[in-house]
Write an enzyme that holds these catalytic residues in place. Structure first.
Site, PDB file in Angstrom:
ATOM      1  CE  LYS A   1     -23.817 -76.587  54.929  1.00 10.66           C
ATOM      2  NZ  LYS A   1     -23.499 -76.864  53.515  1.00 10.66           N
TER       3      LYS A   1
ATOM      4  CB  SER B   1     -34.587 -68.413  70.081  1.00 14.97           C
ATOM      5  OG  SER B   1     -34.799 -69.240  71.209  1.00 14.97           O
TER       6      SER B   1
ATOM      7  N   GLY C   1     -40.691 -72.260  70.086  1.00 18.52           N
ATOM      8  CA  GLY C   1     -41.790 -71.449  69.570  1.00 18.52           C
ATOM      9  C   GLY C   1     -42.368 -72.021  68.287  1.00 18.52           C
TER      10      GLY C   1
ATOM     11  CB  THR D   1     -35.154 -68.350  64.756  1.00 22.94           C
ATOM     12  OG1 THR D   1     -35.531 -67.904  66.068  1.00 22.94           O
ATOM     13  CG2 THR D   1     -34.234 -69.547  64.844  1.00 22.94           C
ATOM     14  CE1 TYR D   2     -33.508 -65.183  70.714  1.00 28.20           C
ATOM     15  CE2 TYR D   2     -35.258 -64.673  69.155  1.00 28.20           C
ATOM     16  CZ  TYR D   2     -34.841 -64.946  70.441  1.00 28.20           C
ATOM     17  OH  TYR D   2     -35.752 -64.974  71.459  1.00 28.20           O
TER      18      TYR D   2
END
Length: 122
Positions: A9, A25, A73, A57-58
């Site tokens: 985290k 991302s 994005g 997201t990644y």
């Protein structure tokens, strides 16, 4: 059977940029990624302290040591520079594997520089 566990985290990091014209991302300072155990392309949950928006997201690594947290994005419409977010890294494992998991919680200052890491084991 696998379950999803939060293993890392980044607590209340500050969004430094939001780029709508990117394919998607979240760009994160590699120092923060390493501290929380986040690897490139890992699926993350991003939660806004400003408006309770949740996004998935990644991760992609940014420039080392710059404190970058950039939503790319679509989420650039939901998260703005200066917003505080909580970033959760997730992993899938069996219940047996989850028993020994240690969660890393990374705290930062106003410039997204790591101030403390707490390791939690339940």
């Amino acid at each position: 059977m696998s379950i999803t566990i939060c293993t890392g985290k980044l607590h209340c990091v500050k969004v430094t940029a939001a780029r709508l014209d990117y394919e998607g991302s979240i760009t994160i300072d590699p120092l923060l990624m390493e501290a929380a155990g986040i690897v490139p392309f890992q699926l993350l949950n991003i939660n806004s302290m400003a408006n309770a928006v949740h996004w998935e997201t990644y991760a992609i690594p940014g420039e080392r040591g710059q404190g970058e947290i950039c939503l790319n994005g679509c989420p650039a419409r939901l998260f703005q520079p200066g917003d505080k977010v909580i970033i959760l890294s997730l992993e899938q494992m069996t219940r047996q594997e989850a028993v020994g998991v240690e969660q890393k919680v990374v705290y930062v200052d106003e410039n997204n520089k790591q101030t403390k890491i707490e390791v939690k084991k339940f």
